[in-house]
Design an enzyme around this catalytic site. Structure first.
Site, PDB file in Angstrom:
ATOM      1  N   TYR A 172    -134.745 -63.588 -35.538  1.00 46.88           N
ATOM      2  CA  TYR A 172    -133.979 -62.533 -35.485  1.00 46.88           C
ATOM      3  C   TYR A 172    -132.771 -63.021 -34.197  1.00 46.88           C
ATOM      4  CZ  TYR A 172    -136.843 -59.296 -38.021  1.00 46.88           C
ATOM      5  OH  TYR A 172    -137.471 -58.833 -39.094  1.00 46.88           O
ATOM      6  N   PHE A 226    -136.598 -51.513 -45.250  1.00 50.10           N
ATOM      7  CA  PHE A 226    -135.697 -51.029 -46.085  1.00 50.10           C
ATOM      8  C   PHE A 226    -135.859 -49.460 -46.726  1.00 50.10           C
ATOM      9  CE2 PHE A 226    -134.030 -55.419 -47.644  1.00 50.10           C
ATOM     10  CZ  PHE A 226    -133.640 -55.564 -46.301  1.00 50.10           C
ATOM     11  N   PRO A 227    -135.972 -48.529 -45.599  1.00 45.93           N
ATOM     12  CA  PRO A 227    -136.305 -47.158 -46.149  1.00 45.93           C
ATOM     13  C   PRO A 227    -135.329 -46.471 -47.024  1.00 45.93           C
ATOM     14  CG  PRO A 227    -135.942 -47.131 -43.784  1.00 45.93           C
ATOM     15  CD  PRO A 227    -136.106 -48.757 -44.310  1.00 45.93           C
ATOM     16  N   PRO A 229    -126.821 -45.033 -57.186  1.00 45.99           N
ATOM     17  CA  PRO A 229    -125.821 -44.040 -56.789  1.00 45.99           C
ATOM     18  C   PRO A 229    -126.614 -42.428 -57.157  1.00 45.99           C
ATOM     19  CG  PRO A 229    -124.518 -45.655 -57.676  1.00 45.99           C
ATOM     20  CD  PRO A 229    -125.769 -45.964 -57.911  1.00 45.99           C
TER      21      PRO A 229
END
Length: 291
Positions: free
Chosen positions: A65, A214-215, A221
């Site tokens: 990171y 990635f909650p 859509p």
């Protein structure tokens, strides 16, 4: 570190390794696209100190990171580390000059990565190292025996206390377990993306933590509209609903939402404490099938 009661309570990953189910993911402390330094380093340090002050004792990071940036900020903000704080890192990728994430699974690359994490975090041993073998969107088929064996050897050398795997399938988990015990699995999972449902339950039966990332990732859509509707009726945010659903999904699920804002960190903690009513829970459980 305070004794604040956090949403979800705690989970014991191994003897001597009990973590708050509400953790913190440090990825967003680096610059845009997880590359380079943050615009406000002091603010990043404030977030980490608030994480510890809130009672969270599980921080997820990686030396790729930034690269290197996040671990350097963690060391600056938190050393000397509280005895109850557990740092979890991952290896298996690098950052190239374009900001890409090429795999780095060769034995020498893995050994270098572990030593880099140790050096920049200022540790003699890391509580957990996850082997990342797929990509953020999901696992890639194939054997992970060679790279996982390298980490098992580093564990035997005393540089790693516990092992985990990331972006893997069930076959790769079984392969890793045939080499050395694992204490956690990190994969993409949320209300809309539930490919790992059986895996979550299987790991729970084994007492192994499942750590979703990635909650709010991978929503269509229509799925987003359904989630927003539940959040609106409960007078809260979609993120709060998503985190609360994960905590209620299974007791072995640990959360590592990331943020570079103290206010947002506090919102995540308070939001995850939401008790989802049965009728709204039924709607949320059906979101995965919406398209």
């Amino acid at each position: 570190m305070t004794t604040t009661t956090l949403p979800g309570g705690t989970f014991t990953m191994a003897p001597g390794l009990t973590v708050t189910r509400m953790g913190y993911g440090a990825m967003q402390l680096a610059g845009p696209h997880v590359f380079g330094p943050p615009a406000d380093r002091a603010a990043a340090i404030d977030v980490l100190r608030e994480v510890v002050a809130s009672g969270i004792n599980h921080i997820d990071t990686s030396d790729f990171y930034g690269p290197h940036v996040t671990n350097e900020i963690i060391a600056e903000a938190l050393r000397p580390y509280p005895d109850s704080l557990h740092l979890v890192t991952k290896v298996g990728a690098l950052r190239d000059e374009q900001g890409g994430w090429p795999p780095a699974l060769e034995p020498d690359q893995l050994r270098t990565a572990v030593h880099d994490n140790l050096g920049r975090l200022g540790l003699d041993a890391i509580d957990i190292v996850n082997l990342r073998v797929g990509n953020p969107e999901g696992p890639a088929d194939g054997s992970i025996a060679e790279p996982f064996t390298v980490l098992a050897e580093l564990q035997q050398e005393g540089l790693i206390r516990h092992l985990g795997v990331s972006t893997v399938n069930a076959e790769q988990i079984a392969e890793a377990q045939s080499i050395a015990p694992i204490v956690c699995v990190q994969n993409m999972y949320n209300i809309a993306h539930r490919v790992d449902d059986e895996m979550v339950d299987s790991l729970a039966e084994q007492g192994i933590a499942y750590v979703p990332y990635f909650p709010l990732g991978g929503f269509s859509p229509l799925q987003s509209d359904e989630l927003a509707g539940v959040a609106s009726r409960l007078s809260t945010t979609p993120m709060a609903v998503a985190l609360s659903w994960l905590l209620q999904r299974s007791p072995n699920i640990l959360l590592i939402p990331g943020t570079s804002s103290v206010a947002h960190l506090r919102d995540n903690i308070s939001g995850a404490a939401l008790d989802l009513p049965d009728d709204e829970l039924e709607i949320l459980n059906g979101i995965a099938g919406a398209n």
